[in-house]
Motif scaffolding. Structure first.
Motif, PDB file in Angstrom:
ATOM      1  N   GLY A  77       0.780  -1.225   0.000  1.00  0.00           N
ATOM      2  CA  GLY A  77       0.000   0.000   0.000  1.00  0.00           C
ATOM      3  C   GLY A  77       0.809   1.272   0.000  1.00  0.00           C
ATOM      4  N   ILE A  78       2.094   1.199  -0.396  1.00  0.00           N
ATOM      5  CA  ILE A  78       2.945   2.389  -0.347  1.00  0.00           C
ATOM      6  C   ILE A  78       3.507   2.768  -1.715  1.00  0.00           C
ATOM      7  CG2 ILE A  78       3.559   2.084   2.078  1.00  0.00           C
ATOM      8  CD1 ILE A  78       6.209   0.850   1.181  1.00  0.00           C
ATOM      9  N   ALA A  79       3.051   2.135  -2.791  1.00  0.00           N
ATOM     10  CA  ALA A  79       3.614   2.416  -4.112  1.00  0.00           C
ATOM     11  C   ALA A  79       3.435   3.870  -4.514  1.00  0.00           C
ATOM     12  CB  ALA A  79       2.989   1.499  -5.164  1.00  0.00           C
ATOM     13  N   GLU A  80       2.280   4.449  -4.181  1.00  0.00           N
ATOM     14  CA  GLU A  80       2.016   5.830  -4.592  1.00  0.00           C
ATOM     15  C   GLU A  80       3.014   6.808  -3.994  1.00  0.00           C
ATOM     16  OE1 GLU A  80      -0.039   6.990  -6.848  1.00  0.00           O
ATOM     17  OE2 GLU A  80      -0.607   4.931  -7.319  1.00  0.00           O
ATOM     18  N   ARG A  81       3.547   6.494  -2.824  1.00  0.00           N
ATOM     19  CA  ARG A  81       4.533   7.393  -2.202  1.00  0.00           C
ATOM     20  C   ARG A  81       5.758   7.541  -3.106  1.00  0.00           C
ATOM     21  NH1 ARG A  81       4.436   6.163   4.308  1.00  0.00           N
ATOM     22  NH2 ARG A  81       2.300   5.354   4.427  1.00  0.00           N
ATOM     23  N   PHE A  82       6.146   6.461  -3.750  1.00  0.00           N
ATOM     24  CA  PHE A  82       7.296   6.501  -4.653  1.00  0.00           C
ATOM     25  C   PHE A  82       6.902   7.088  -6.001  1.00  0.00           C
ATOM     26  CE2 PHE A  82       7.936   3.092  -1.616  1.00  0.00           C
ATOM     27  CZ  PHE A  82       9.224   3.321  -1.184  1.00  0.00           C
ATOM     28  N   LEU A  83       5.742   6.694  -6.498  1.00  0.00           N
ATOM     29  CA  LEU A  83       5.300   7.184  -7.804  1.00  0.00           C
ATOM     30  C   LEU A  83       5.082   8.690  -7.807  1.00  0.00           C
ATOM     31  CD1 LEU A  83       2.783   4.326  -8.658  1.00  0.00           C
ATOM     32  CD2 LEU A  83       5.003   4.737  -9.727  1.00  0.00           C
ATOM     33  N   ASN A  84       4.666   9.231  -6.673  1.00  0.00           N
ATOM     34  CA  ASN A  84       4.429  10.672  -6.591  1.00  0.00           C
ATOM     35  C   ASN A  84       5.722  11.482  -6.670  1.00  0.00           C
ATOM     36  OD1 ASN A  84       1.676  10.341  -6.340  1.00  0.00           O
ATOM     37  ND2 ASN A  84       1.686  10.409  -4.108  1.00  0.00           N
ATOM     38  N   GLU A  85       6.856  10.865  -6.416  1.00  0.00           N
ATOM     39  CA  GLU A  85       8.125  11.603  -6.407  1.00  0.00           C
ATOM     40  C   GLU A  85       9.053  11.234  -7.551  1.00  0.00           C
ATOM     41  OE1 GLU A  85      10.202  12.227  -2.825  1.00  0.00           O
ATOM     42  OE2 GLU A  85       8.442  12.066  -1.531  1.00  0.00           O
ATOM     43  N   GLY A  86       8.783  10.105  -8.216  1.00  0.00           N
ATOM     44  CA  GLY A  86       9.666   9.669  -9.291  1.00  0.00           C
ATOM     45  C   GLY A  86       9.058   9.879 -10.658  1.00  0.00           C
ATOM     46  N   ASN A  87       9.765   9.410 -11.660  1.00  0.00           N
ATOM     47  CA  ASN A  87       9.310   9.502 -13.044  1.00  0.00           C
ATOM     48  C   ASN A  87       9.309   8.106 -13.654  1.00  0.00           C
ATOM     49  OD1 ASN A  87       9.159  12.470 -13.289  1.00  0.00           O
ATOM     50  ND2 ASN A  87      11.373  12.370 -13.013  1.00  0.00           N
ATOM     51  N   THR A  88       8.205   7.746 -14.290  1.00  0.00           N
ATOM     52  CA  THR A  88       8.134   6.444 -14.939  1.00  0.00           C
ATOM     53  C   THR A  88       8.566   6.572 -16.391  1.00  0.00           C
ATOM     54  OG1 THR A  88       5.807   6.760 -15.554  1.00  0.00           O
ATOM     55  CG2 THR A  88       6.243   5.737 -13.422  1.00  0.00           C
ATOM     56  N   PHE A  89       9.238   5.535 -16.872  1.00  0.00           N
ATOM     57  CA  PHE A  89       9.684   5.554 -18.269  1.00  0.00           C
ATOM     58  C   PHE A  89       9.969   4.135 -18.730  1.00  0.00           C
ATOM     59  CE2 PHE A  89      13.235   6.265 -15.401  1.00  0.00           C
ATOM     60  CZ  PHE A  89      14.209   5.389 -15.841  1.00  0.00           C
ATOM     61  N   GLN A  90      10.014   3.986 -20.046  1.00  0.00           N
ATOM     62  CA  GLN A  90      10.357   2.712 -20.665  1.00  0.00           C
ATOM     63  C   GLN A  90      11.796   2.819 -21.164  1.00  0.00           C
ATOM     64  OE1 GLN A  90       8.555  -0.038 -20.862  1.00  0.00           O
ATOM     65  NE2 GLN A  90       6.650   0.762 -19.996  1.00  0.00           N
ATOM     66  N   ALA A  91      12.711   2.284 -20.391  1.00  0.00           N
ATOM     67  CA  ALA A  91      14.123   2.442 -20.768  1.00  0.00           C
ATOM     68  C   ALA A  91      14.939   1.189 -20.482  1.00  0.00           C
ATOM     69  CB  ALA A  91      14.729   3.632 -20.023  1.00  0.00           C
ATOM     70  N   MET A  92      14.296   0.058 -20.343  1.00  0.00           N
ATOM     71  CA  MET A  92      15.051  -1.160 -20.072  1.00  0.00           C
ATOM     72  C   MET A  92      15.662  -1.685 -21.370  1.00  0.00           C
ATOM     73  SD  MET A  92      13.826  -4.586 -18.070  1.00  0.00           S
ATOM     74  CE  MET A  92      13.768  -3.677 -16.519  1.00  0.00           C
TER      75      MET A  92
END
Length: 504
Positions: free
Chosen positions: A74-89
């Protein structure tokens, strides 16, 4: 900052002995502390750093399965709110389509380790976990009753179980006599930030020495990673080392001066031959060391923590026998070894010479097919982890040992996602069949039973669609421990194996 008197105060409050002590307040140690706290096990975290501040750049993000694990709590949003998602693998510079994998979090999250640790510290503080900075462990002794921990200032702390999450040079691992084996260093890299007096050549570069990169941080301050022509010593690098490495690659040192920080890492890759010695365990970088290629560090450590946490909690509570802890090694060691083999391969391909280019071209041809691309994406994202759980109910079903998909469910309490059922870090029997077939009365204090319906297809990363079960027993780490297909065959055995003998 805290000192050993704080640790003693915590120990005194717990009757003179801490049930579990975790050494290391990085992502692995903090995640493990949170898992234990959710299970009701008092835990204290010791960290040698005087403050939470990190010097230099550490990990810069993590992949899909790590986000899923945070979602399970239940804590994923805490990280998502501060980071940036991208497709870079990618693999050896060849893009991998993680976005095609069946997950709500089929991306990489960019977020520096300093932010990751701060978010986890805030979470464990909410759970009542004590994190003590400025406390350095120097050694340990153990017996059948617990572990005596020697501190740098001469103090001592007694704990029932000790977990070393204290990095690649782990004091806990060495004191416990746990051996590391693997590939020794063949190449070293300098990384850091410094001022320059000349305009730098920014961007990435590959040559017969290795991979190099320079980027502007602010004004005349640049960040850099540069491969050394010769393998550097296992000591802290000097500004002279940096200047020599830059000249060897770029023909100039760009007038580099006043490094804000400077560090050396190598391509050495090794893994502990055991993760446990009696009442002492290791996790994260203390258990496996590897270069940062592919960004696997935080993910592997968090997976270790989530696998170990609920098992150690049950042993600490006296619900399960200590041999349950052996499954931590038998599950996590091979899963991590697969990733490390891939990391070694990618590190070997970080050159620009003709031989390496030929190997890279061969890989590019193989990865032109969707099957191999999906397989590598599943491995590097952590979504394809399949633990060998041995014999048991549902043996042979592709779900067994794999993470449960995050299905949309309809329950008596309204719509729920499957991952929401795991927020309390308790096992869940998800019953999708006819009521009355499954009976877990004798484990009712340990296992949550959820009756639900779903119209979702069951799809696994890399595997694809799988037969729809009538019920699944999901461990606190999100992995399926039993699959029911209309009967309760094998359910009692699975419950007893993973969650202790039934209550009278």
């Amino acid at each position: 900052m805290s000192d050993t008197s704080d640790v003693s105060a915590v120990s005194d409050q717990l009757g003179g002995s801490t049930p579990v002590t975790v050494v290391g307040a990085g992502p692995t140690g903090l995640m493990l502390a949170g898992e234990l706290a959710l299970a009701g096990v008092p835990v204290v975290v010791l960290e040698r750093r005087q403050t939470p501040d990190l010097v230099g750049t550490r990990a810069r993000g993590f992949h899909a399965r790590t986000v899923e694990l945070f979602d399970q709590r239940g804590i994923a949003e805490r990280f998502l709110n501060e980071g940036n998602t991208f497709q870079a693998m990618s693999f050896a510079g060849i893009p991998l389509d993680v976005g095609a994998l069946p997950s709500r979090h089929n991306y990489t999250l960019g977020l520096s380790q300093g932010h990751v640790e701060r978010i986890l510290r805030e979470w464990v503080a909410e759970l009542g976990v004590a994190v003590r900075f400025g406390v350095e462990v120097r050694g340990l002794t153990q017996d059948d009753a617990g572990v005596d921990v020697a501190l740098a200032d001469g103090g001592r702390l007694h704990t029932a179980y000790l977990v070393g999450a204290d990095g690649g040079r782990s004091i806990v691992r060495r004191a416990a006599g746990l051996e590391m084996v693997g590939a020794p260093a063949t190449r070293s890299h300098l990384i850091g930030e410094a001022e320059v007096t000349q305009d730098p050549v920014t961007g990435l570069r590959q040559d017969d020495i290795g991979i190099h990169g320079i980027n502007v941080v602010d004004g005349q301050t640049v960040g850099f990673v540069v491969t050394e022509r010769e393998l550097g010593p296992a000591t802290e690098p000097t500004p002279a080392d940096l200047r020599a490495a830059l000249v060897a690659v770029y023909g100039t040192d760009f007038g580099v001066r006043d490094p804000a920080w400077l560090s050396r890492f190598t391509d050495a890759t090794s893994q502990a031959t055991a993760y446990r010695s009696g009442r002492v365990l290791i996790a994260g970088d203390a258990a496996h060391v590897h270069p940062p290629t592919g960004g696997q560090g935080i993910g592997l450590g968090v997976q270790d923590a989530v696998n170990l946490g609920w098992k150690l909690a049950q042993v600490a509570h006296g619900v399960a026998q200590p041999d349950l802890l052996d499954t931590y090694f038998t599950e996590r060691h091979p899963a991590t070894a697969r990733v490390l083999h891939n990391v070694v391969t990618q590190a070997l391909l970080q050159k620009g010479d003709a031989r390496t280019e030929a190997v890279r071209a061969t890989f590019a041809e193989v990865l032109g097919s969707p099957g191999p691309r999906a397989q590598l994406a599943g491995l590097l994202s952590g979504l394809d982890v399949a633990y060998d759980l041995g014999a048991g109910g549902g043996e042979g079903h592709p779900l067994l040992g794999r993470r449960v998909p995050d299905l949309d469910l309809v329950t008596a309490n309204g719509p729920r996602r499957a991952f929401e059922l795991l927020h309390a870090a308790r096992p869940v029997l998800l019953d999708l069949g006819e009521p009355g077939v499954l009976d877990v009365t004798r484990w009712r204090d340990r296992v949550d039973v959820v009756r639900a319906e779903t119209s979702d297809d069951w799809v696994l990363p890399v595997i694809g669609p799988v037969p729809t079960p009538r019920a699944v027993l999901v461990r606190p780490d999100g992995h399926v421990a039993w699959v029911g297909e209309g009967t309760a065959d094998g359910l009692d055995a699975a419950l007893a194996r993973w969650f202790g003998p039934p209550a009278d």
